[in-house]
Design a protein around this motif. Structure first.
Motif, PDB file in Angstrom:
ATOM      1  N   TYR A   1       0.837  -1.204   0.000  1.00  0.00           N
ATOM      2  CA  TYR A   1       0.000   0.000   0.000  1.00  0.00           C
ATOM      3  C   TYR A   1       0.870   1.252   0.000  1.00  0.00           C
ATOM      4  O   TYR A   1       1.905   1.315   0.679  1.00  0.00           O
ATOM      5  CB  TYR A   1      -0.888   0.004   1.244  1.00  0.00           C
ATOM      6  N   ARG A   2       0.466   2.229  -0.799  1.00  0.00           N
ATOM      7  CA  ARG A   2       1.055   3.548  -0.781  1.00  0.00           C
ATOM      8  C   ARG A   2      -0.085   4.574  -0.806  1.00  0.00           C
ATOM      9  O   ARG A   2      -1.088   4.384  -1.496  1.00  0.00           O
ATOM     10  CB  ARG A   2       1.964   3.785  -2.005  1.00  0.00           C
ATOM     11  N   ASN A   3       0.114   5.667  -0.047  1.00  0.00           N
ATOM     12  CA  ASN A   3      -0.823   6.785  -0.099  1.00  0.00           C
ATOM     13  C   ASN A   3      -0.013   8.075  -0.083  1.00  0.00           C
ATOM     14  O   ASN A   3       0.763   8.324   0.845  1.00  0.00           O
ATOM     15  CB  ASN A   3      -1.789   6.738   1.088  1.00  0.00           C
ATOM     16  N   PHE A   4      -0.173   8.857  -1.144  1.00  0.00           N
ATOM     17  CA  PHE A   4       0.486  10.151  -1.256  1.00  0.00           C
ATOM     18  C   PHE A   4      -0.620  11.203  -1.259  1.00  0.00           C
ATOM     19  O   PHE A   4      -1.437  11.253  -2.181  1.00  0.00           O
ATOM     20  CB  PHE A   4       1.317  10.219  -2.529  1.00  0.00           C
ATOM     21  N   LYS A   5      -0.617  12.040  -0.246  1.00  0.00           N
ATOM     22  CA  LYS A   5      -1.759  12.923  -0.016  1.00  0.00           C
ATOM     23  C   LYS A   5      -1.273  14.290   0.460  1.00  0.00           C
ATOM     24  O   LYS A   5      -0.344  14.390   1.272  1.00  0.00           O
ATOM     25  CB  LYS A   5      -2.666  12.293   1.047  1.00  0.00           C
ATOM     26  N   GLY A   6      -1.897  15.354  -0.062  1.00  0.00           N
ATOM     27  CA  GLY A   6      -1.520  16.674   0.406  1.00  0.00           C
ATOM     28  C   GLY A   6      -2.214  17.784  -0.357  1.00  0.00           C
ATOM     29  O   GLY A   6      -3.166  17.555  -1.104  1.00  0.00           O
ATOM     30  N   THR A   7      -1.728  18.987  -0.149  1.00  0.00           N
ATOM     31  CA  THR A   7      -2.265  20.179  -0.794  1.00  0.00           C
ATOM     32  C   THR A   7      -1.134  20.907  -1.508  1.00  0.00           C
ATOM     33  O   THR A   7      -0.149  21.303  -0.867  1.00  0.00           O
ATOM     34  CB  THR A   7      -2.896  21.123   0.249  1.00  0.00           C
ATOM     35  N   HIS A   8      -1.271  21.017  -2.838  1.00  0.00           N
ATOM     36  CA  HIS A   8      -0.272  21.670  -3.691  1.00  0.00           C
ATOM     37  C   HIS A   8       1.032  20.870  -3.718  1.00  0.00           C
ATOM     38  O   HIS A   8       1.279  19.989  -2.889  1.00  0.00           O
ATOM     39  CB  HIS A   8      -0.024  23.114  -3.264  1.00  0.00           C
ATOM     40  N   THR A   9       1.860  21.186  -4.661  1.00  0.00           N
ATOM     41  CA  THR A   9       3.085  20.425  -4.895  1.00  0.00           C
ATOM     42  C   THR A   9       4.008  20.480  -3.680  1.00  0.00           C
ATOM     43  O   THR A   9       4.346  21.567  -3.206  1.00  0.00           O
ATOM     44  CB  THR A   9       3.833  20.982  -6.119  1.00  0.00           C
ATOM     45  N   PRO A  10       4.407  19.316  -3.170  1.00  0.00           N
ATOM     46  CA  PRO A  10       5.316  19.338  -2.010  1.00  0.00           C
ATOM     47  C   PRO A  10       6.695  19.860  -2.419  1.00  0.00           C
ATOM     48  O   PRO A  10       7.155  19.634  -3.536  1.00  0.00           O
ATOM     49  CB  PRO A  10       5.387  17.876  -1.589  1.00  0.00           C
ATOM     50  N   LYS A  11       7.335  20.546  -1.501  1.00  0.00           N
ATOM     51  CA  LYS A  11       8.666  21.090  -1.757  1.00  0.00           C
ATOM     52  C   LYS A  11       9.753  20.107  -1.345  1.00  0.00           C
ATOM     53  O   LYS A  11      10.944  20.442  -1.364  1.00  0.00           O
ATOM     54  CB  LYS A  11       8.829  22.416  -1.011  1.00  0.00           C
ATOM     55  N   HIS A  12       9.340  18.947  -0.995  1.00  0.00           N
ATOM     56  CA  HIS A  12      10.276  17.933  -0.550  1.00  0.00           C
ATOM     57  C   HIS A  12       9.757  16.578  -1.010  1.00  0.00           C
ATOM     58  O   HIS A  12       8.601  16.436  -1.398  1.00  0.00           O
ATOM     59  CB  HIS A  12      10.412  17.961   0.973  1.00  0.00           C
ATOM     60  N   GLN A  13      10.634  15.602  -0.984  1.00  0.00           N
ATOM     61  CA  GLN A  13      10.258  14.259  -1.422  1.00  0.00           C
ATOM     62  C   GLN A  13      10.608  13.256  -0.342  1.00  0.00           C
ATOM     63  O   GLN A  13      11.613  13.409   0.366  1.00  0.00           O
ATOM     64  CB  GLN A  13      10.979  13.898  -2.729  1.00  0.00           C
ATOM     65  N   VAL A  14       9.751  12.238  -0.241  1.00  0.00           N
ATOM     66  CA  VAL A  14      10.026  11.143   0.683  1.00  0.00           C
ATOM     67  C   VAL A  14       9.965   9.841  -0.126  1.00  0.00           C
ATOM     68  O   VAL A  14       8.937   9.543  -0.746  1.00  0.00           O
ATOM     69  CB  VAL A  14       9.015  11.094   1.844  1.00  0.00           C
ATOM     70  N   LEU A  15      11.065   9.115  -0.113  1.00  0.00           N
ATOM     71  CA  LEU A  15      11.149   7.872  -0.880  1.00  0.00           C
ATOM     72  C   LEU A  15      11.382   6.702   0.064  1.00  0.00           C
ATOM     73  O   LEU A  15      12.020   6.857   1.113  1.00  0.00           O
ATOM     74  CB  LEU A  15      12.295   7.936  -1.891  1.00  0.00           C
ATOM     75  N   LEU A  16      10.882   5.538  -0.316  1.00  0.00           N
ATOM     76  CA  LEU A  16      11.149   4.312   0.443  1.00  0.00           C
ATOM     77  C   LEU A  16      11.873   3.334  -0.464  1.00  0.00           C
ATOM     78  O   LEU A  16      11.408   3.031  -1.572  1.00  0.00           O
ATOM     79  CB  LEU A  16       9.867   3.693   0.987  1.00  0.00           C
ATOM     80  N   ILE A  17      13.005   2.827   0.026  1.00  0.00           N
ATOM     81  CA  ILE A  17      13.822   1.880  -0.721  1.00  0.00           C
ATOM     82  C   ILE A  17      13.940   0.586   0.084  1.00  0.00           C
ATOM     83  O   ILE A  17      14.191   0.605   1.293  1.00  0.00           O
ATOM     84  CB  ILE A  17      15.242   2.453  -0.982  1.00  0.00           C
TER      85      ILE A  17
END
Length: 783
Positions: free
Chosen positions: A682-698
């Motif tokens: 499962y993945r959920n990417f949720k928010g308001t407007h383009t995020p200024k940062h990124q979170v990745l899982l490896i």
């Protein structure tokens, strides 16, 4: 047979077959027989396959411990904001899963629910998954207002089946092949497809009646038994009797016929009409039709046409013409339609009464006569299929008598321990009937980044109005309902063998073609013979496993210690349950819905087979990037939860071997993307407007770790909250540089992770299990 003996025999048919405090004898014996030292499943000499009828996974096993059932934390949330387990009717009332109570209600006598292409698609509702109540209402007017589709059974109702799952290996990501009824799924089971040609130009046989004995509707494509015959691999299909009319009454058919569950009868190459009993019965059928004409003269034209066809059959399917068939044609016919005609009591029923005065019927003969003989005489073939009569098939139109049939097959196979040491017994179900299952079925590619030719080879998995057959065939309106053919809804699947002991759960995505893929690989390895079936689509081969991940020769099996209901008490009540009240199934107001309604699954985990998956799915640079690092294909479903109203909310992807794909997303305003993959991924990417940062899982399988990487080109003023939902701990961290790595060791959870990162108005939610190649456990959320 005296009354005591009759009751003793009839009690063997009862659904529970449970004993108090100990395992059922047939399971106990199968468990206690050790495999040959250092052997593997490739040393097996017999693969026995039994496909039963019409039960969804949740309906039968949603309350079993350690499987993805009612405690699923990653269950789909519907458009109305409620769990998929809470289905709403047209009047605003909700239903939740509720126990049917096999002994104390008449639930097992209330027949089946709608389960054809049109209503299967309606329940799916283009992926919104919210029309189960509307699509699956009982056709019995007395039950139409009950949410029977959400009814389920538990260990007390089905002790034998739960014992079987606790003893061997159960699959909780095994899907029926198509969103259809019985015959189409069984076409996949024996031939890998439901289309005559492997493209979208020809009509898909999505309804039972599309394929029949009639020459115009006979199936003409190649089946797996034909390939076995060509390669001189031993095989048989065992049934008490075939379905072609041979003069049995309706009651006899229910107890003794094969319930049209061997669709090989509909394939022209097998010449089913040469069956002796059919040829001899043709005059009787004609006489009955003539009498029907006198009673109903308005049906004269249609019935006379049928009589004419029967007269043609009488000329064609004679013993003399059978003798003219080639030896290969005779082999196909005789092996596909093995019956128990040599049984002295073949075709006979015994009728009596139980101790409550209720009428009881049992077969007088042995419905496993020929199979039993072949096992005892050491002539069981390498591949065999069993087809149960209706009363033993577990079809909801009959009580749960199938447990006796399965237990008796185990008794036969374990009578000589040396036989069981070389046997693999596969038990599955063709489709879900009308019963609910909560796991979204994976679908063939429907997305802007993997275009398909609907009339070409790839179109074989679709029903679409742009396909050529839509304009060239005379079709009923219900045949024009569009949708992907499969996968269908989850159904039960258990493999019992010396190499699948220990109460494992296997969570590799599989369907009915997986059994064929298993046989292909098994026979290639064992006999060095190519038995590849070309009918299986590239998409199915990529995303559906071949079952080999379920076999493990290294496990030390500990006999489970469990408590079960008393068999004798169960036997006294099941037959009279038809006079019990209708099950009480509640309706709920929206305000009354809560998670406690789903606390109906046994707590605990099962040992879990390692799976061939390793892939990454991350939101990166305005795209959902998907990378498959292994050979096994990955099915993925992407939901844009902001677009439900526009019907452009879901996309299906197939990540083939070592493939990389990207799905472009819109991050300009509110965004909310969910991604579902195998085994609770499962993945959920949720928010308001383009995020200024990124979170990745490896993934880091070698260290049994995941690594969270947080990137930002500017200072992050918002607090970074990292929540571990397994440990139930939240940690606040600060970003000291433009890129920071946070490792999570997963030894404690055996590879499982459920992590949520919150930065301001943005949330990244990652959940799943990394695969290290070692045995793990099922989801720790269920402890």
């Amino acid at each position: 047979m005296n009354r005591r003996d009759f009751l003793e025999k009839s009690s063997l048919l009862l659904a529970g077959l449970g004993t108090s405090s100990i395992l059922h004898p047939s399971i106990l014996k199968a468990l206690s027989i050790e495999p040959i030292a250092e052997s593997t499943f490739y040393d097996a000499e017999h693969v026995v396959i039994l496909m039963q009828e019409n039960r969804s996974f949740d309906h039968a096993f949603g309350s079993l411990k350690g499987v993805r059932g009612f405690l699923d934390k990653r269950a789909f949330t519907k458009q109305d904001g409620h769990s998929v387990f809470f289905q709403k009717n047209n009047h605003g009332k909700y239903a939740a899963p509720e126990r049917l109570d096999l002994r104390n209600t008449k639930s097992t006598w209330m027949s089946s629910l709608p389960h054809s292409w049109e209503n299967q698609q309606k329940a799916f509702n283009k992926g919104k998954y919210d029309h189960w109540i509307q699509a699956k209402a009982s056709e019995n007017k007395d039950y139409q207002d009950l949410p029977l589709t959400l009814g389920y059974y538990n260990r007390e109702d089905l002790p034998f089946y739960y014992q079987l799952a606790d003893a061997f290996t159960i699959f909780d990501q095994y899907f029926s092949s198509s969103l259809t009824g019985t015959t189409p799924n069984r076409l996949f089971f024996w031939s890998g497809t439901l289309r005559e040609q492997q493209n979208g130009k020809v009509k898909p046989n999505i309804y039972n009646e599309n394929i029949d004995y009639d020459k115009a509707r006979q199936a003409k494509w190649k089946t797996f038994p034909e390939i076995l015959e060509e390669q001189n691999v031993s095989w048989k299909i065992y049934q008490n009797e075939i379905s072609l009319p041979k003069g049995m009454s309706g009651e006899q058919e229910s107890w003794l016929g094969n319930f049209t569950d061997n669709p090989i009868e509909y394939f022209s190459k097998f010449n089913v009409k040469f069956s002796k009993g059919y040829y001899q019965n043709i005059p009787n059928i004609i006489d009955a039709l003539k009498k029907e004409i006198k009673k109903n003269p308005d049906r004269k034209e249609k019935l006379e046409k049928t009589i004419a066809e029967l007269l043609d059959d009488q000329k064609i399917y004679t013993p003399e013409n059978y003798s003219k068939l080639s030896q290969t044609e005779k082999n196909l016919h005789e092996k596909a339609f093995t019956t128990n005609i040599k049984d002295p009591d073949y075709g006979e029923l015994e009728i009596g009464k139980d101790e409550n005065g209720e009428r009881l019927v049992v077969p007088k003969g042995d419905v496993l006569f020929e199979f039993r003989n072949d096992v005892e005489n050491k002539t069981l073939p390498l591949v065999s299929w069993l087809v149960a009569p209706e009363r033993f098939s577990d079809h909801p139109g009959s009580p749960w008598y199938g447990a006796w049939y399965i237990s008796e097959v185990l008794n036969i196979l374990t009578k000589d321990p040396e036989t069981w040491k070389k046997t693999i017994f596969i038990i599955n179900y063709d489709e879900n009937d009308g019963y609910f299952d909560h796991v979204l079925p994976f679908a063939p590619r429907m997305n802007p980044h993997q275009p398909i030719d609907l009339n070409g080879k790839e179109g074989v998995e679709y029903v679409n109005k742009k396909q050529e057959y839509m304009s060239t065939h005379s079709l009923e309106n219900y045949e024009k309902v569009e949708g992907t053919i499969g996968l269908g809804y989850r159904v039960p699947m258990i493999i019992a063998s010396p190499w699948t002991r220990g109460g494992f759960v296997n969570s590799e995505v599989s369907d009915h073609t997986s059994i064929l893929q298993f046989l292909e690989k098994f026979i290639q390895q064992k006999l060095n013979k190519n038995v590849t079936l070309d009918n299986i689509s590239d998409w199915r081969r990529a995303i559906c496993g071949d079952l080999t991940s379920a076999f493990d020769s290294s496990q030390n099996t500990i006999l489970p210690q469990m408590d079960y209901i008393n068999q004798k008490e169960y036997a006294k009540t099941i037959n009279s349950a038809k006079n019990k009240p209708v099950p009480s199934l509640n309706w709920y107001a929206e305000k009354d819905l809560n998670s406690t309604l789903l606390e109906i699954q046994e707590r605990g985990v099962k040992p879990s087979n390692p799976l061939p998956y390793n892939y990454h799915v991350n939101l990166e640079d305005g795209k959902i990037n998907m990378i498959n690092l292994n050979e096994a294909g990955i099915p993925l479903l992407i939901y844009d939860r902001t677009q439900f109203a526009n019907d452009t909310f879901n996309f299906s992807y197939a990540l083939y071997s070592k493939q990389e794909l990207s799905h472009t997303v819109n991050l300009g305003g509110n965004y909310n993307y969910e991604i579902f993959g195998p085994n609770g991924f499962y993945r959920n990417f949720k928010g308001t407007h383009t995020p200024k940062h990124q979170v990745l899982l490896i993934n880091n399988p070698l260290k049994n770790e995941i690594e969270l990487i947080i990137k930002s080109e500017q200072i992050i003023n918002d607090p970074i909250m990292v929540e571990d939902l397994y440990d139930k701990k939240t940690e606040k961290i600060s970003l000291s540089q433009s890129q920071q790595s946070i490792p999570f060791n997963l030894n404690k959870t055996k590879g499982w992770y459920d992590v949520k990162i919150n930065i301001g108005k943005h949330i990244w939610h990652f959940a799943g299990r990394i695969e290290t190649g070692k045995t793990s456990i099922s989801d720790p959320h269920w402890i």
